[in-house]
Design a protein around this motif. Structure first.
Motif, short mmCIF file in Angstrom:
data_model
loop_
_atom_site.label_atom_id
_atom_site.label_comp_id
_atom_site.label_asym_id
_atom_site.label_seq_id
_atom_site.Cartn_x
_atom_site.Cartn_y
_atom_site.Cartn_z
N LEU A 33 0.83 -1.21 0.00
CA LEU A 33 0.00 0.00 0.00
C LEU A 33 0.86 1.25 0.00
O LEU A 33 0.57 2.23 -0.67
CB LEU A 33 -0.92 0.01 1.22
CG LEU A 33 -2.16 -0.88 1.11
CD1 LEU A 33 -3.01 -0.73 2.36
CD2 LEU A 33 -2.97 -0.52 -0.12
N ASN A 34 1.95 1.21 0.77
CA ASN A 34 2.85 2.36 0.79
C ASN A 34 3.45 2.61 -0.59
O ASN A 34 3.54 3.74 -1.05
CB ASN A 34 3.97 2.13 1.82
CG ASN A 34 4.97 3.27 1.82
OD1 ASN A 34 6.06 3.15 1.29
ND2 ASN A 34 4.58 4.39 2.39
N ARG A 35 3.81 1.51 -1.24
CA ARG A 35 4.35 1.65 -2.60
C ARG A 35 3.31 2.24 -3.53
O ARG A 35 3.59 3.18 -4.28
CB ARG A 35 4.72 0.27 -3.13
CG ARG A 35 6.05 -0.18 -2.68
CD ARG A 35 6.44 -1.31 -3.57
NE ARG A 35 7.86 -1.38 -3.62
CZ ARG A 35 8.52 -2.30 -4.29
NH1 ARG A 35 7.86 -3.21 -4.95
NH2 ARG A 35 9.83 -2.32 -4.30
N ILE A 36 2.12 1.65 -3.49
CA ILE A 36 1.06 2.13 -4.39
C ILE A 36 0.75 3.60 -4.12
O ILE A 36 0.51 4.38 -5.04
CB ILE A 36 -0.22 1.28 -4.23
CG1 ILE A 36 0.04 -0.18 -4.63
CG2 ILE A 36 -1.36 1.84 -5.07
CD1 ILE A 36 0.25 -0.42 -6.10
N SER A 37 0.81 3.98 -2.84
CA SER A 37 0.51 5.39 -2.57
C SER A 37 1.54 6.30 -3.22
O SER A 37 1.21 7.39 -3.69
CB SER A 37 0.38 5.65 -1.07
OG SER A 37 1.58 5.34 -0.41
N LYS A 38 2.81 5.85 -3.27
CA LYS A 38 3.81 6.66 -4.00
C LYS A 38 3.47 6.70 -5.49
O LYS A 38 3.63 7.73 -6.14
CB LYS A 38 5.20 6.07 -3.82
CG LYS A 38 5.78 6.30 -2.44
CD LYS A 38 7.15 5.66 -2.32
CE LYS A 38 7.52 5.46 -0.88
NZ LYS A 38 8.61 4.51 -0.69
N TYR A 39 3.01 5.56 -6.01
CA TYR A 39 2.67 5.54 -7.45
C TYR A 39 1.46 6.42 -7.73
O TYR A 39 1.37 7.04 -8.79
CB TYR A 39 2.41 4.11 -7.93
CG TYR A 39 3.60 3.19 -7.73
CD1 TYR A 39 4.87 3.72 -7.56
CD2 TYR A 39 3.46 1.82 -7.71
CE1 TYR A 39 5.96 2.90 -7.35
CE2 TYR A 39 4.54 0.98 -7.51
CZ TYR A 39 5.79 1.52 -7.33
OH TYR A 39 6.87 0.71 -7.13
N LEU A 40 0.54 6.49 -6.77
CA LEU A 40 -0.60 7.39 -6.94
C LEU A 40 -0.12 8.84 -7.02
O LEU A 40 -0.64 9.65 -7.79
CB LEU A 40 -1.60 7.22 -5.80
CG LEU A 40 -2.45 5.94 -5.84
CD1 LEU A 40 -3.30 5.84 -4.58
CD2 LEU A 40 -3.34 5.92 -7.07
N VAL A 41 0.89 9.14 -6.19
CA VAL A 41 1.47 10.48 -6.25
C VAL A 41 2.03 10.74 -7.65
O VAL A 41 1.83 11.80 -8.23
CB VAL A 41 2.57 10.64 -5.18
CG1 VAL A 41 3.36 11.91 -5.42
CG2 VAL A 41 1.96 10.64 -3.80
N PHE A 42 2.70 9.73 -8.20
CA PHE A 42 3.23 9.88 -9.57
C PHE A 42 2.08 10.01 -10.56
O PHE A 42 2.19 10.74 -11.55
CB PHE A 42 4.12 8.69 -9.94
CG PHE A 42 5.39 8.60 -9.12
CD1 PHE A 42 5.95 9.74 -8.57
CD2 PHE A 42 6.03 7.38 -8.91
CE1 PHE A 42 7.11 9.68 -7.82
CE2 PHE A 42 7.19 7.31 -8.15
CZ PHE A 42 7.73 8.45 -7.60
N GLY A 43 0.99 9.30 -10.28
CA GLY A 43 -0.20 9.42 -11.12
C GLY A 43 -0.70 10.86 -11.14
O GLY A 43 -1.12 11.39 -12.17
N MET A 44 -0.62 11.48 -9.98
CA MET A 44 -1.02 12.88 -9.88
C MET A 44 -0.12 13.76 -10.74
O MET A 44 -0.58 14.71 -11.39
CB MET A 44 -0.89 13.31 -8.43
CG MET A 44 -2.00 14.13 -7.94
SD MET A 44 -2.13 13.84 -6.20
CE MET A 44 -1.88 15.40 -5.60
N LEU A 45 1.17 13.43 -10.75
CA LEU A 45 2.09 14.17 -11.62
C LEU A 45 1.71 13.95 -13.08
O LEU A 45 1.80 14.86 -13.90
CB LEU A 45 3.53 13.71 -11.38
CG LEU A 45 4.15 14.20 -10.07
CD1 LEU A 45 5.49 13.53 -9.84
CD2 LEU A 45 4.31 15.70 -10.09
N GLY A 46 1.27 12.72 -13.39
CA GLY A 46 0.79 12.44 -14.75
C GLY A 46 -0.38 13.35 -15.11
O GLY A 46 -0.43 13.91 -16.21
#
Lengths: 375, 251
Positions: A33-46
């Motif tokens: 979940l911690n990893r995915i939350s970082k990827y969600l942050v990257f998604g936001m950058l997308g």
């Protein structure tokens, strides 16, 4: 049948994304979940890139600047909230690295331990850090955007300018050892706290904090590009001069979206600090800013959801591939190959490809219905 | 009638080359003025000067009593001057309807446009009218990039209609059109007449006769003659400038 339209299918995709993101904690442990939350942050950058590049046609190669600023602003507050900052021999919190470089006999107080340390004083208040994390990127984008777009700088020159500025600030950050620990960045941070709830990055609540904000940003961005402002913006991307002769102040529209994009990046930076517990000059590396553009290109820069998913998927692939022992040497090659494949075969990205497929499907379906009615 | 647009001694100097050279003209309210002239006479440059695309080096443009010389493009447009370009310029990645929506310029600021889609009924009625006039009702959800050349030109006229400017500048609206399309275009332009003042740059004399009242002839950046179609066609200086007895009919 009336329900099966292009817009409704798109909305369904957004809905599905949100549902999946919200249900993930049922299937994953906190580490993932911690990893995915970082990827969600990257998604936001997308999303931020899709908005500026896809919708406004502004290729910003220095988005890391806004991300970094957001990250540092919150990290400063969290640094002061860290137990180590309180254990430096003073009643008031002082970042540990300031003592390493302070002159002998300097007072252990933010007011005057070194020349710039007083800037940290308002950051004792966590919400000041949060506010600055949004205000600073927006303000920089406002000044930079106004200067660029008033002078009608466009295309590749915008890319060069933003890239250069990002690198320049990165150098300044690395140079500012006494003030923000230079090359090492800000580590050993306290937790983000709201009303007594401490957002430990390995907590389901932290995942939800990041997931909910990401979904809200996605919905907000979608709403924004569907207002008339969004339509005018796309018209500007198509033919800037024509829009000008309709009476629109083109520069103002561009600056507006440049600022929104910067604010989203700043917000992403703050959330990243919450999930990763550090801020460092690497956020302003060229490679990182270019990665963001690659995510958006792969996901489909003309689709907010596409760019967001592109970021998440590429990072998941990267994580899995780089941790598979047989592929550990080749993972960068694999990412590169995916990028090439998508750009060559699907110039509108994954989202554009899927959209096209859905359009064909819809056409076929409508045709069939028409035929049946005639019979 | 009062002049809506007054051009006095307008001049632009491109490093020694005077594309427009002491040109003066007045257009009355509701008038349809045709501007003709050989290639390089300075017609398009004149339109660029009026709309602020090119900055003049001398002279004055007055619109509705305001000096608009060398103002920013969007400010001139807001004052009420609309323009259709020689090369049809519509927004290819937007639908026909969205093109018209963008051309609806009653609200231009970012803040107001954040909310404008919420109350679309009045705008919708205008869009329907513009679609009808440009015969694009059936195409309204298609991307503008997929329209034919003639349809693109009409869409741009529809956009001018949405913008509803007091003065419309049309640069060769029938360029590249078939006879049938040209006919349709003069219909559209005739329906714009009266409500709007119009300046048209055109080569096609059949078309000019079908829409025109007063013609201004430009030659080497200067005004050569001004008058009705008959006056112009029989003017010896015009015939001279157009290389011989063929006259402007075959220009």
């Amino acid at each position: 049948m009336q329900l099966l339209t292009r817009t409704n299918l798109q909305l369904a995709a957004y809905g599905l994304f949100i549902v999946v993101v919200m249900l993930l904690p049922l299937f994953m442990d906190v580490f993932w979940l911690n990893r995915i939350s970082k990827y969600l942050v990257f998604g936001m950058l997308g999303i931020a890139i899709s908005m500026s590049w896809g919708y406004a046609g502004i290729l910003n190669l220095g988005q890391g600047l806004f991300f970094g600023f957001g990250a540092y602003m919150l990290a400063m507050s969290l640094k002061l909230a860290s137990p180590t900052s309180l254990a430096q021999g003073s009643d008031e919190p002082v970042p540990d690295f300031m003592l390493w470089t302070s002159e002998p006999g300097a007072p252990i107080d933010l007011c005057c331990i070194n020349q710039g340390s007083f800037l940290w004083i308002p950051f004792k208040e966590q919400w000041f850090g949060v506010a600055m994390g949004l205000v600073m990127p927006t303000l920089i984008a406002l000044v930079l955007g106004y200067a660029m777009f008033r002078a009608r700088i466009a295309g590749v020159y915008v890319a060069i300018l933003t890239l250069a500025l990002c690198l320049l600030v990165r150098l300044l950050v690395i140079d500012a050892q006494p003030l923000i620990n230079g090359f090492n960045g800000l580590t050993d941070l306290g937790w983000f706290t709201v009303g007594g709830l401490e957002f430990d990055p390995y907590l389901v609540e932290t995942y939800y904090l990041i997931a909910i904000i990401t979904c809200l940003v996605l919905i907000g961005a979608r709403w924004l590009v569907n207002t008339k402002v969004g339509v005018v913006l796309q018209a500007i991307r198509d033919n800037e001069e024509r829009v000008r002769y309709l009476g629109y102040d083109v520069a103002v529209y561009k600056v507006f979206f440049f600022c929104i994009s910067a604010a989203i990046a700043g917000l992403a930076g703050m959330l990243y600090v919450i999930a990763a517990e550090f801020a460092s000059p690497t956020f302003m590396n060229i490679g990182f800013s270019i990665s963001m553009v690659v995510w958006a290109a792969v996901g489909g820069r003309w689709s907010l959801l596409g760019a967001c998913l592109g970021a998440i998927l590429l990072n998941v692939v990267e994580a899995t591939v780089s941790e598979t022992e047989t592929l550990v040497e080749a993972w960068q090659l694999i990412i590169g190959a995916i990028f090439l494949f998508v750009v060559l075969v699907m110039p509108r990205g994954l989202a554009g490809f899927i959209q096209q497929g859905a359009d064909w499907g819809l056409d076929w379906l409508h045709q069939r219905v028409k035929e049946r009615r005639i019979r | 009638m009062a002049a809506i647009l007054e051009i006095e001694e307008l001049e632009v100097n491109f490093r020694g080359f005077r594309a427009v050279d002491g040109f003066s003209m007045a257009v009355e309210e509701g008038e349809l003025r045709v501007l003709i002239g050989a290639n390089g006479a300075g017609k398009t440059t004149l339109m660029d000067l009026i709309t602020g695309r090119t900055k003049s080096t001398g002279g004055k443009v007055t619109f509705l009593g305001d000096n608009i010389t060398n103002r920013q493009e969007h400010k001139i447009a807001r004052r009420g001057i609309g323009r259709k370009f020689q090369v049809p310029s519509v927004f290819k990645d937007l639908t026909v309807r969205e093109n018209l929506e963008v051309a609806y310029t009653r609200s231009l600021s970012v803040w107001r446009n954040l909310a404008v889609r919420a109350k679309p009924r009045r705008v919708d009625r205008q869009i329907e009218r513009a679609l009808e006039l440009s015969s694009l009702t059936e195409e309204n959800t298609n991307l503008a990039g997929n329209l034919s050349h003639g349809q693109t030109q009409w869409l741009e006229l529809g956009m001018v209609l949405m913008q509803n400017p007091k003065l419309v500048l049309l640069d060769e609206p029938t360029a590249g059109m078939t006879a049938l399309e040209t006919e349709k275009t003069s219909e559209i332009i005739n329906s714009l007449k009266g409500e709007h003042s119009i300046i048209v740059v055109e080569h096609d004399m059949t078309f000019v006769r079908s829409i025109c009242e007063v013609i201004t002839v430009m030659h080497l950046g200067k005004k050569l003659a001004e008058g009705t179609v008959e006056q112009i066609e029989n003017d010896p200086t015009v015939i001279d400038a157009y290389l011989g007895s063929g006259g402007i009919t075959h220009a």
